[in-house]
Motif scaffolding. Structure first.
Motif, PDB file in Angstrom:
ATOM      1  N   GLU A 113       0.851  -1.192   0.000  1.00  0.00           N
ATOM      2  CA  GLU A 113       0.000   0.000   0.000  1.00  0.00           C
ATOM      3  C   GLU A 113       0.882   1.236   0.000  1.00  0.00           C
ATOM      4  O   GLU A 113       2.077   1.165   0.283  1.00  0.00           O
ATOM      5  CB  GLU A 113      -0.856   0.024   1.263  1.00  0.00           C
ATOM      6  CG  GLU A 113      -1.866  -1.090   1.313  1.00  0.00           C
ATOM      7  CD  GLU A 113      -2.958  -0.815   2.324  1.00  0.00           C
ATOM      8  OE1 GLU A 113      -3.895  -0.070   1.983  1.00  0.00           O
ATOM      9  OE2 GLU A 113      -2.883  -1.341   3.437  1.00  0.00           O
ATOM     10  N   TYR A 120       0.714   0.780   6.741  1.00  0.00           N
ATOM     11  CA  TYR A 120       2.059   0.240   6.538  1.00  0.00           C
ATOM     12  C   TYR A 120       2.027  -0.907   5.536  1.00  0.00           C
ATOM     13  O   TYR A 120       0.968  -1.424   5.203  1.00  0.00           O
ATOM     14  CB  TYR A 120       2.609  -0.292   7.867  1.00  0.00           C
ATOM     15  CG  TYR A 120       2.583   0.728   8.963  1.00  0.00           C
ATOM     16  CD1 TYR A 120       3.573   1.695   9.047  1.00  0.00           C
ATOM     17  CD2 TYR A 120       1.547   0.756   9.883  1.00  0.00           C
ATOM     18  CE1 TYR A 120       3.546   2.655  10.039  1.00  0.00           C
ATOM     19  CE2 TYR A 120       1.501   1.722  10.884  1.00  0.00           C
ATOM     20  CZ  TYR A 120       2.496   2.668  10.952  1.00  0.00           C
ATOM     21  OH  TYR A 120       2.463   3.619  11.930  1.00  0.00           O
ATOM     22  N   HIS A 123       1.697  -4.777   8.699  1.00  0.00           N
ATOM     23  CA  HIS A 123       1.019  -4.374   9.933  1.00  0.00           C
ATOM     24  C   HIS A 123       0.592  -5.622  10.696  1.00  0.00           C
ATOM     25  O   HIS A 123       0.736  -6.737  10.197  1.00  0.00           O
ATOM     26  CB  HIS A 123      -0.157  -3.433   9.641  1.00  0.00           C
ATOM     27  CG  HIS A 123      -1.348  -4.100   9.032  1.00  0.00           C
ATOM     28  ND1 HIS A 123      -1.451  -4.370   7.683  1.00  0.00           N
ATOM     29  CD2 HIS A 123      -2.489  -4.570   9.574  1.00  0.00           C
ATOM     30  CE1 HIS A 123      -2.602  -4.962   7.428  1.00  0.00           C
ATOM     31  NE2 HIS A 123      -3.259  -5.102   8.553  1.00  0.00           N
ATOM     32  N   TYR A 260     -17.355 -11.596   2.164  1.00  0.00           N
ATOM     33  CA  TYR A 260     -18.380 -11.206   3.137  1.00  0.00           C
ATOM     34  C   TYR A 260     -19.795 -11.526   2.669  1.00  0.00           C
ATOM     35  O   TYR A 260     -20.146 -11.345   1.504  1.00  0.00           O
ATOM     36  CB  TYR A 260     -18.284  -9.715   3.458  1.00  0.00           C
ATOM     37  CG  TYR A 260     -17.070  -9.384   4.296  1.00  0.00           C
ATOM     38  CD1 TYR A 260     -16.945  -9.900   5.577  1.00  0.00           C
ATOM     39  CD2 TYR A 260     -16.046  -8.592   3.806  1.00  0.00           C
ATOM     40  CE1 TYR A 260     -15.825  -9.622   6.351  1.00  0.00           C
ATOM     41  CE2 TYR A 260     -14.925  -8.310   4.563  1.00  0.00           C
ATOM     42  CZ  TYR A 260     -14.826  -8.832   5.841  1.00  0.00           C
ATOM     43  OH  TYR A 260     -13.723  -8.564   6.601  1.00  0.00           O
ATOM     44  N   GLY A 280     -10.584  -1.219  13.205  1.00  0.00           N
ATOM     45  CA  GLY A 280     -10.739  -2.641  12.906  1.00  0.00           C
ATOM     46  C   GLY A 280     -12.045  -2.869  12.175  1.00  0.00           C
ATOM     47  O   GLY A 280     -12.851  -1.946  12.037  1.00  0.00           O
ATOM     48  N   GLY A 303     -10.769  -8.252  12.318  1.00  0.00           N
ATOM     49  CA  GLY A 303      -9.327  -8.011  12.374  1.00  0.00           C
ATOM     50  C   GLY A 303      -9.124  -6.592  12.890  1.00  0.00           C
ATOM     51  O   GLY A 303      -9.736  -5.654  12.370  1.00  0.00           O
ATOM     52  N   LEU A 304      -8.322  -6.460  13.935  1.00  0.00           N
ATOM     53  CA  LEU A 304      -8.073  -5.126  14.499  1.00  0.00           C
ATOM     54  C   LEU A 304      -6.623  -4.752  14.251  1.00  0.00           C
ATOM     55  O   LEU A 304      -5.718  -5.558  14.492  1.00  0.00           O
ATOM     56  CB  LEU A 304      -8.358  -5.106  16.004  1.00  0.00           C
ATOM     57  CG  LEU A 304      -9.655  -5.759  16.499  1.00  0.00           C
ATOM     58  CD1 LEU A 304      -9.794  -5.600  18.007  1.00  0.00           C
ATOM     59  CD2 LEU A 304     -10.867  -5.158  15.807  1.00  0.00           C
ATOM     60  N   GLY A 305      -6.400  -3.553  13.751  1.00  0.00           N
ATOM     61  CA  GLY A 305      -5.040  -3.115  13.418  1.00  0.00           C
ATOM     62  C   GLY A 305      -4.313  -2.603  14.659  1.00  0.00           C
ATOM     63  O   GLY A 305      -4.633  -1.535  15.173  1.00  0.00           O
ATOM     64  N   ARG A 308      -2.449   0.812  14.421  1.00  0.00           N
ATOM     65  CA  ARG A 308      -3.394   1.927  14.399  1.00  0.00           C
ATOM     66  C   ARG A 308      -3.944   2.203  15.795  1.00  0.00           C
ATOM     67  O   ARG A 308      -4.158   3.339  16.183  1.00  0.00           O
ATOM     68  CB  ARG A 308      -4.553   1.579  13.456  1.00  0.00           C
ATOM     69  CG  ARG A 308      -4.838   2.718  12.524  1.00  0.00           C
ATOM     70  CD  ARG A 308      -5.831   2.326  11.523  1.00  0.00           C
ATOM     71  NE  ARG A 308      -5.207   2.096  10.226  1.00  0.00           N
ATOM     72  CZ  ARG A 308      -5.902   1.869   9.135  1.00  0.00           C
ATOM     73  NH1 ARG A 308      -7.216   1.814   9.178  1.00  0.00           N
ATOM     74  NH2 ARG A 308      -5.282   1.694   7.992  1.00  0.00           N
TER      75      ARG A 308
HETATM   76  P1  AMP Z   1      -8.890  -5.475   6.877  1.00  0.00           P
HETATM   77  O1  AMP Z   1      -8.123  -6.774   6.973  1.00  0.00           O
HETATM   78  O2  AMP Z   1      -8.635  -4.743   5.615  1.00  0.00           O
HETATM   79  O3  AMP Z   1     -10.332  -5.681   7.188  1.00  0.00           O
HETATM   80  O4  AMP Z   1      -8.305  -4.523   8.018  1.00  0.00           O
HETATM   81  C1  AMP Z   1      -8.565  -4.694   9.381  1.00  0.00           C
HETATM   82  C2  AMP Z   1      -7.876  -3.614  10.164  1.00  0.00           C
HETATM   83  O5  AMP Z   1      -6.463  -3.748   9.993  1.00  0.00           O
HETATM   84  C3  AMP Z   1      -8.153  -2.193   9.686  1.00  0.00           C
HETATM   85  O6  AMP Z   1      -9.317  -1.695  10.252  1.00  0.00           O
HETATM   86  C4  AMP Z   1      -6.927  -1.444  10.169  1.00  0.00           C
HETATM   87  O7  AMP Z   1      -7.054  -1.146  11.547  1.00  0.00           O
HETATM   88  C5  AMP Z   1      -5.844  -2.466  10.017  1.00  0.00           C
HETATM   89  N1  AMP Z   1      -5.120  -2.274   8.728  1.00  0.00           N
HETATM   90  C6  AMP Z   1      -5.476  -2.673   7.499  1.00  0.00           C
HETATM   91  N2  AMP Z   1      -4.535  -2.355   6.576  1.00  0.00           N
HETATM   92  C7  AMP Z   1      -3.552  -1.732   7.263  1.00  0.00           C
HETATM   93  C8  AMP Z   1      -2.292  -1.167   6.913  1.00  0.00           C
HETATM   94  N3  AMP Z   1      -1.852  -1.177   5.653  1.00  0.00           N
HETATM   95  N4  AMP Z   1      -1.536  -0.604   7.870  1.00  0.00           N
HETATM   96  C9  AMP Z   1      -1.942  -0.591   9.169  1.00  0.00           C
HETATM   97  N5  AMP Z   1      -3.119  -1.121   9.573  1.00  0.00           N
HETATM   98  C10 AMP Z   1      -3.920  -1.678   8.642  1.00  0.00           C
END
Ligand code: AMP
Length: 415
Positions: A113, A120, A123, A260, A280, A303-305, A308
């Motif tokens: 990304e 990042y 992550h 989903y 998340g 999934g929680l980042g 972040r």
């Molecule tokens: P996802 O897997 O896309 O549903 O993402 C779940 C959570 O992961 C997001 O809500 C963010 O908190 C975190 N996240 C996703 N992509 C990134 C990234 N590139 N860098 C940091 N945190 C991320």
């Protein structure tokens, strides 16, 4: 000098305690909610993510770290863990165990990304996957777990939630959406052209301003939901109300992966809306296991980042207590090295964390070092102390100093 790859970061020793605290909180939540840890490899066969997360998602299409190994296999550093857990569930026959199973993981994710604050190329996610329940209480349990985790960090969350309905609802909706979009297509981005053909719902998540403006007035999924899907959603909302969990319904929320079905959601802090980035998110994926060759199994997860969440806590000015500093430092001015080594050994054996001079510094420099590493106590050992069996113990927090019988040192430091 060789630099760190773009979009990655080091966790330096001065910050690692924050990660330990986060992981401690996760372990506590896991214990309270009967979550079982699952660990899957850092890379998987590329096909897993193409079939699992779906090739109409940006993550799979544009952001994967894919490579060919020496055996000519296409492998991918995992961009998310849901598909990996599903693969493991099928491959290890976990479907033979009593359902439901509540898995959790702490895992790195790799996505190519554009790096920015909170985004990042590597992550870390704390993830939950509840297998084997298609009952509203599994949604409720998912929200309770997330809420408890965020609360344990002092974060008050709002859940933004949408109902994507079942296959029938979505088929109806996709047609309606395509009808609406058709005349606008020439003004839409190339990605949306592709999404129009492969997964029209994903157009609702487009970041281009032109597409956003066009889709603002698009029909919403709630006009196409069947009674059963509506009832399911209404029950969730009823329980959220009863539990005083803050939520907002947002009919444009679709999320980034193709797997989903039914319920999708994101977590935001307090009263903020989707203009801020999510801490998340997740949803239900009732066809994923089947899609990957397993028996039909309903699953819901999030999934929680973690990066972040840490950044957000920093912005709030919330800090964890750094309680990882060494309990004591043994400073020595004696040639009787064996005495010092035995003392250190004894303290450690009694679970007192302890460090000592391994570079051959003078006493003053040893004290300076003890201060730098924030040792709570410094024990001074010289020939006189050894002879009188009495050690000098300085409390580095308040500066007081006491003489302590060497036989009582463990009790003194523990007391
Ligand atoms: P996802 O897997 O896309 O549903 O993402 C779940 C959570 O992961 C997001 O809500 C963010 O908190 C975190 N996240 C996703 N992509 C990134 C990234 N590139 N860098 C940091 N945190 C991320």
């Amino acid at each position: 000098m060789i630099n760190i790859p773009k979009g990655t970061y080091d966790i330096l020793p001065k910050d690692s305690y924050k990660w330990h605290k986060l992981k401690e909180n996760i372990s506590n939540i896991a214990r309270k909610y009967n979550l079982k840890e699952i660990v899957t490899p850092m890379f998987e066969h590329t096909e897993l993510f193409v079939r699992g997360a779906g090739n109409s998602s940006d993550v799979v299409n544009k952001e994967m770290y894919t490579f060919i190994d020496k055996g000519e296999r296409s492998l991918t550093l995992k961009p998310e863990s849901t598909a990996s857990v599903a693969r493991s569930f099928i491959e290890n026959g976990l479907f033979n165990e009593s359902m439901p199973i509540k898995f959790y993981y702490i895992s790195p994710c790799f996505r190519y990304e554009k790096p920015q604050k909170g985004r990042y190329r590597q992550h870390t996610q704390f993830g939950l996957e509840i297998y084997g329940s298609n009952h509203v209480l599994s949604e409720v349990e998912t929200f309770l777990i997330a809420k408890d985790f965020f609360n344990s960090l002092g974060i008050d969350i709002t859940i933004v939630i949408n109902n994507l309905g079942c296959e029938d609802c979505r088929t109806k909706y996709k047609e309606k959406l395509k009808d609406y979009v058709e005349s606008h297509l020439p003004d839409m981005c190339p990605d949306c052209h592709r999404r129009y053909e492969t997964n029209p719902l994903r157009m609702l998540d487009c970041k281009s301003n032109e597409c956003k403006a066009i889709l603002k007035d698009a029909p919403r999924i709630n006009d196409c939901l069947c009674d059963e899907c509506n009832d399911y959603f209404n029950k969730i909302v009823k329980y959220l109300d009863a539990l005083n969990i803050k939520y907002k319904i947002d009919n444009s929320l679709v999320r980034g992966f193709d797997y989903y079905t039914n319920i999708v959601f994101e977590f935001y802090d307090g009263d903020s809306t989707r203009s801020q980035s999510a801490l998340g998110g997740g949803g239900r994926y009732n066809h994923l296991v089947e899609e990957l060759g397993g028996k039909p199994t309903p699953v819901i997860g999030f999934g929680l980042g973690l990066e972040r969440i840490l950044l957000y806590l920093e912005d709030l000015g919330k800090t964890f207590e750094d309680d990882e500093n060494v309990d004591c430092y043994v400073a020595s001015i004696t040639d009787n090295v064996e005495y010092v080594l035995n003392l250190v050994k004894d303290l450690r054996k009694n679970d007192i964390s302890c460090d000592y001079d391994i570079v051959g510094r003078g006493l003053k420099a040893q004290f300076k070092y003890a201060d730098k590493i924030k040792a709570k106590y410094v024990i001074t050992v010289g020939d006189n102390e050894i002879e009188s069996n009495t050690l000098i113990v300085k409390n580095m927090l308040n500066g007081t100093q006491e003489q302590v019988n060497a036989n009582d040192i463990v009790n003194y430091l523990k007391g």
